[in-house]
Design a protein around this motif. Structure first.
Motif, short mmCIF file in Angstrom:
data_model
loop_
_atom_site.label_atom_id
_atom_site.label_comp_id
_atom_site.label_asym_id
_atom_site.label_seq_id
_atom_site.Cartn_x
_atom_site.Cartn_y
_atom_site.Cartn_z
N LEU A 99 0.87 -1.17 0.00
CA LEU A 99 0.00 0.00 0.00
C LEU A 99 0.90 1.22 0.00
CD1 LEU A 99 -2.68 -0.94 2.66
CD2 LEU A 99 -2.82 -1.17 0.18
N GLU A 100 0.47 2.26 -0.71
CA GLU A 100 1.22 3.52 -0.74
C GLU A 100 0.24 4.67 -0.71
OE1 GLU A 100 5.07 2.17 -3.43
OE2 GLU A 100 3.68 3.63 -4.24
N MET A 101 0.64 5.75 -0.06
CA MET A 101 -0.17 6.97 -0.05
C MET A 101 0.72 8.16 -0.38
SD MET A 101 -3.02 6.55 3.03
CE MET A 101 -2.25 7.72 4.04
N ALA A 120 -2.74 -17.52 -8.31
CA ALA A 120 -3.69 -17.34 -7.21
C ALA A 120 -4.39 -15.99 -7.34
CB ALA A 120 -2.97 -17.43 -5.86
N LYS A 121 -5.58 -15.91 -6.79
CA LYS A 121 -6.33 -14.65 -6.81
C LYS A 121 -6.21 -13.94 -5.47
CE LYS A 121 -9.77 -15.98 -10.18
NZ LYS A 121 -11.20 -16.14 -10.47
N LEU A 122 -5.96 -12.65 -5.54
CA LEU A 122 -5.94 -11.79 -4.36
C LEU A 122 -7.20 -10.94 -4.40
CD1 LEU A 122 -4.43 -10.52 -1.90
CD2 LEU A 122 -3.51 -8.86 -3.54
N SER A 123 -8.14 -11.20 -3.50
CA SER A 123 -9.39 -10.44 -3.50
C SER A 123 -9.19 -9.09 -2.83
CB SER A 123 -10.50 -11.23 -2.82
OG SER A 123 -10.17 -11.46 -1.47
N PHE A 124 -9.98 -8.11 -3.27
CA PHE A 124 -9.92 -6.78 -2.68
C PHE A 124 -11.30 -6.15 -2.71
CE2 PHE A 124 -9.05 -6.11 -7.17
CZ PHE A 124 -9.89 -5.05 -7.48
N ASN A 125 -11.52 -5.25 -1.77
CA ASN A 125 -12.73 -4.45 -1.71
C ASN A 125 -12.30 -3.09 -1.17
OD1 ASN A 125 -15.27 -3.37 -1.37
ND2 ASN A 125 -16.12 -5.24 -0.46
N ILE A 133 -12.60 9.11 3.50
CA ILE A 133 -12.58 7.94 4.37
C ILE A 133 -12.47 6.70 3.49
CG2 ILE A 133 -13.81 6.63 6.13
CD1 ILE A 133 -15.27 9.36 6.77
N ILE A 134 -11.29 6.09 3.50
CA ILE A 134 -11.00 4.91 2.68
C ILE A 134 -11.16 3.69 3.57
CG2 ILE A 134 -9.28 3.71 1.29
CD1 ILE A 134 -7.94 6.50 0.91
N LYS A 135 -11.90 2.72 3.09
CA LYS A 135 -12.05 1.46 3.80
C LYS A 135 -11.65 0.37 2.82
CE LYS A 135 -15.30 -1.31 6.42
NZ LYS A 135 -16.67 -1.45 6.91
N PHE A 136 -10.74 -0.52 3.25
CA PHE A 136 -10.32 -1.57 2.33
C PHE A 136 -10.20 -2.91 3.03
CE2 PHE A 136 -6.24 -0.03 3.95
CZ PHE A 136 -5.58 -1.22 4.23
N ARG A 137 -10.33 -3.94 2.23
CA ARG A 137 -10.00 -5.30 2.62
C ARG A 137 -9.26 -5.88 1.43
NH1 ARG A 137 -10.98 -8.80 6.57
NH2 ARG A 137 -10.92 -11.01 6.12
N ASP A 142 -7.39 -5.63 6.64
CA ASP A 142 -8.37 -4.54 6.67
C ASP A 142 -7.67 -3.25 7.05
OD1 ASP A 142 -10.84 -6.03 6.27
OD2 ASP A 142 -10.51 -6.84 8.27
N GLY A 143 -8.22 -2.14 6.58
CA GLY A 143 -7.68 -0.86 6.98
C GLY A 143 -8.68 0.25 6.76
#
Length: 165
Positions: A99-101, A120-125, A133-137, A142-143
């Motif tokens: 992750l980068e900001m 392989a699959k890496l899932s994201f949401n 307000i960023i919400k991720f999985r 989670d973050g």
């Protein structure tokens, strides 16, 4: 027969009157070494969400490392939130996930959150509300960072020097 025409017309009207939703896409991002492919779209961040999976299939040998990334850029390009999947080289069996900001033009150090194996699959949401307000999985991570991206941003999905879906 008239009844079937009326029913078909009502079905079309009900579909047209439904709220607009983005249709799922599969982006087969397959690029030669040292080339890239990208999808770019302007999005509203009052309430934004994207979900899916990244699957690295092949890493190519080149001057640049094999990479897939998803990022949101503020309209003034001073703020960015990014998820990067990057392999060390073409012989790697997996890729690292970072992750980068970027805040007010200053990039943070990449933050390693895991890895994903070839095939392989890496899932994201990922979702953004109120433009900040960023919400991720991502996988099992989670973050909830806050970053002032504003009301409009550019969504970019990019890959380079490999085959990613």
């Amino acid at each position: 027969m008239y009844r079937n025409i009326v029913l078909a017309g009502l079905a079309i009207i009900s579909i047209v009157n439904q709220p607009a939703m983005a249709a799922p896409i599969t982006y087969g991002c397959d690029t030669p070494a040292d080339r890239f492919s990208a999808i770019e779209q302007q999005v509203s961040l009052s309430s934004f969400s994207i979900k899916g999976a990244i699957q690295p299939n092949e890493f190519r040998k080149g001057k640049y490392s094999p990479l897939a990334q998803i990022f949101l850029d503020s309209a003034d390009q001073k703020y960015r939130w990014a998820m990067k999947v990057i392999a060390l080289d073409s012989k790697a069996k997996d890729a690292f996930v970072f992750l980068e900001m970027t805040e007010n033009g200053k990039e943070s150090d990449p933050f390693l959150i895991g890895s994903v194996k070839i095939g392989a699959k890496l899932s994201f949401n990922i979702s953004v509300t109120e433009g900040k307000i960023i919400k991720f999985r991502i996988g099992e991570m989670d973050g909830n960072p806050e970053l002032n991206l504003g009301s409009q941003a550019t969504l970019n999905i990019i890959c380079s020097t490999g085959d990613f879906v």
